[in-house]
Design an enzyme around this catalytic site. Structure first.
Site, PDB file in Angstrom:
ATOM      1  N   HIS A 178      84.016 -19.090  15.841  1.00 52.26           N
ATOM      2  CA  HIS A 178      84.733 -18.094  15.033  1.00 52.26           C
ATOM      3  C   HIS A 178      85.789 -18.816  14.188  1.00 52.26           C
ATOM      4  CE1 HIS A 178      87.365 -14.757  13.968  1.00 52.26           C
ATOM      5  NE2 HIS A 178      86.328 -13.974  14.203  1.00 52.26           N
ATOM      6  N   GLY A 194      89.967  -9.522   8.708  1.00 51.27           N
ATOM      7  CA  GLY A 194      91.262  -8.901   9.003  1.00 51.27           C
ATOM      8  C   GLY A 194      92.132  -8.688   7.773  1.00 51.27           C
ATOM      9  N   GLU A 231      88.762 -18.210  13.600  1.00 53.67           N
ATOM     10  CA  GLU A 231      90.078 -18.341  14.256  1.00 53.67           C
ATOM     11  C   GLU A 231      90.070 -19.505  15.244  1.00 53.67           C
ATOM     12  OE1 GLU A 231      90.364 -14.261  15.530  1.00 53.67           O
ATOM     13  OE2 GLU A 231      90.561 -13.649  13.436  1.00 53.67           O
ATOM     14  N   GLY A 291      85.655  -6.845  13.932  1.00 54.52           N
ATOM     15  CA  GLY A 291      86.918  -7.120  14.604  1.00 54.52           C
ATOM     16  C   GLY A 291      87.726  -5.837  14.750  1.00 54.52           C
ATOM     17  N   GLY A 292      88.661  -5.626  13.822  1.00 56.87           N
ATOM     18  CA  GLY A 292      89.608  -4.502  13.913  1.00 56.87           C
ATOM     19  C   GLY A 292      88.954  -3.165  14.220  1.00 56.87           C
ATOM     20  N   GLU A 306      80.710 -14.887   8.165  1.00 60.22           N
ATOM     21  CA  GLU A 306      82.014 -14.237   8.053  1.00 60.22           C
ATOM     22  C   GLU A 306      82.868 -14.984   7.034  1.00 60.22           C
ATOM     23  OE1 GLU A 306      83.008 -11.915  11.831  1.00 60.22           O
ATOM     24  OE2 GLU A 306      83.609 -13.968  12.191  1.00 60.22           O
ATOM     25  N   ASN A 348      84.169  -7.635  18.377  1.00 61.56           N
ATOM     26  CA  ASN A 348      85.018  -8.747  18.815  1.00 61.56           C
ATOM     27  C   ASN A 348      86.435  -8.200  18.987  1.00 61.56           C
ATOM     28  OD1 ASN A 348      86.457 -11.085  19.148  1.00 61.56           O
ATOM     29  ND2 ASN A 348      86.138 -11.860  17.068  1.00 61.56           N
ATOM     30  N   TRP A 349      86.801  -7.950  20.235  1.00 58.01           N
ATOM     31  CA  TRP A 349      88.123  -7.341  20.483  1.00 58.01           C
ATOM     32  C   TRP A 349      89.262  -8.325  20.296  1.00 58.01           C
ATOM     33  CZ3 TRP A 349      87.556  -4.198  25.712  1.00 58.01           C
ATOM     34  CH2 TRP A 349      86.517  -3.260  25.564  1.00 58.01           C
ATOM     35  N   LYS A 350      88.956  -9.605  20.207  1.00 60.18           N
ATOM     36  CA  LYS A 350      89.980 -10.647  20.120  1.00 60.18           C
ATOM     37  C   LYS A 350      90.979 -10.481  21.274  1.00 60.18           C
ATOM     38  CE  LYS A 350      89.155 -10.715  15.227  1.00 60.18           C
ATOM     39  NZ  LYS A 350      89.602 -11.089  13.904  1.00 60.18           N
ATOM     40  N   SER A 387      86.173  -7.288   7.715  1.00 65.34           N
ATOM     41  CA  SER A 387      86.651  -5.957   7.303  1.00 65.34           C
ATOM     42  C   SER A 387      85.519  -4.949   7.150  1.00 65.34           C
ATOM     43  CB  SER A 387      87.481  -6.066   6.017  1.00 65.34           C
ATOM     44  OG  SER A 387      88.598  -6.897   6.247  1.00 65.34           O
TER      45      SER A 387
HETATM   46  C1  PEP Z   1      86.077 -10.954  13.063  1.00 67.42           C
HETATM   47  O1  PEP Z   1      87.127 -11.426  13.444  1.00 67.42           O
HETATM   48  O2  PEP Z   1      85.003 -11.400  13.507  1.00 67.42           O
HETATM   49  C2  PEP Z   1      86.128  -9.878  12.090  1.00 67.42           C
HETATM   50  C3  PEP Z   1      85.072  -9.632  11.374  1.00 67.42           C
HETATM   51  O3  PEP Z   1      87.329  -9.202  11.970  1.00 67.42           O
HETATM   52  P1  PEP Z   1      87.612  -7.921  11.057  1.00 67.42           P
HETATM   53  O4  PEP Z   1      86.467  -6.970  11.212  1.00 67.42           O
HETATM   54  O5  PEP Z   1      88.901  -7.344  11.594  1.00 67.42           O
HETATM   55  O6  PEP Z   1      87.742  -8.403   9.652  1.00 67.42           O
END
Ligand code: PEP
Length: 253
Positions: free
Chosen positions: A98, A176, A100, A237-238, A170, A9-11, A216
């Site tokens: 999600h 994040g 967010e 994500g990151g 999640e 997920n590049w956001k 994470s």
């Molecule tokens: C996400 O936003 O779906 C996610 C898991 O982010 P991160 O890996 O950065 O915690």
């Protein structure tokens, strides 16, 4: 046998050029390091880069997903992107619900249910996110929260429709933040989710549903998380913004 899935997920990150570089770096790495046959990689770029991703994906290294979709079919909804549009760009998956989107854009379980229906009508497989915030975890309410999100967002589906769903658990406190759920915490709630699905749709549907962990996840913890019997991969994500980290996570199976 259910698929192991690693979805990035590049956001709201990367310019067009940076996105191009990231995809070609991922492909270079995948040429040198073959994924396990049962592992599926999905890239979920921002909308403007979906076509570039699907062009690259013709080489079949990965599938392409969107990060969001409108909750209406079409019409006067300025700024929205419909399931029909995503289908016309050969998008195979779409993240829904999600945290967010729930937190910043007021998405509810009812919005999730509508989006899921529209995606399925357009042959796009929803990756449906669920998970508790820190206060809920500290109050021991994580099971109730996840049960409500899954029941209200998904349990109106027929068993056949449910067979198209990927779940991503999640915990919001891990997204994040650098804090990861322990492998035991992840397994406990993934098993709970699979059991919920089994109660509603039967064991076969539950056994065939991929349930991903997100929060994470990185190369240093992916192996331990994915080793759990009910953790079928990750929504990343990151770490999906760095080609090597993302491919290393996919190689953790
Ligand atoms: C996400 O936003 O779906 C996610 C898991 O982010 P991160 O890996 O950065 O915690």
């Amino acid at each position: 046998m259910r698929k192991n899935i690693v979805a990035g997920n590049w956001k709201m990150n990367k310019t067009f050029e940076e996105a191009d570089t990231l995809i070609s770096d991922i492909m270079d790495l995948l040429e040198k390091n073959e994924l396990d046959r049962n592992t599926l990689m999905i890239l979920c770029p921002p909308f403007p880069y979906i076509e570039m991703c699907t062009d690259y994906s013709n080489d079949s290294y990965f599938m392409v997903g969107a990060q969001n979709v409108a909750d209406q079919e079409r019409g006067a909804y300025t700024g929205e992107v419909s399931a029909e549009m995503l289908q016309s760009l050969e998008t195979s998956y779409c993240i829904v619900g999600h945290s967010e989107r729930r937190q910043y854009y007021g998405e509810t379980d009812q919005t999730v249910a509508r989006k899921v229906d529209l995606l399925l009508q357009h042959d796009i497989r929803p990756i449906v996110c669920c998970g508790e915030v820190l206060d809920e975890r500290e109050a021991g309410k994580q099971f109730d929260v996840v049960k409500r999100q899954i029941t209200d967002g998904l349990f109106h589906l027929t068993p056949e429709q449910f067979g198209q769903i990927v779940i991503a658990y999640e915990p919001v406190w891990a997204i994040g933040t650098g804090k990861t759920a322990t492998p035991q915490q992840a397994q406990e709630i993934h098993a709970f989710i699979r059991n919920l699905i089994a109660e509603k749709y039967g064991k076969q549907v539950a056994d065939e549903t991929s349930i991903l962990y997100g929060g994470s996840c990185k190369p240093s913890n992916a192996k331990e998380l994915f080793a759990n019997p009910d953790v079928d991969g990750g929504l990343i994500g990151g770490a999906s913004l760095q080609a090597k980290d993302f491919v290393d996570i996919a190689l953790a199976f």
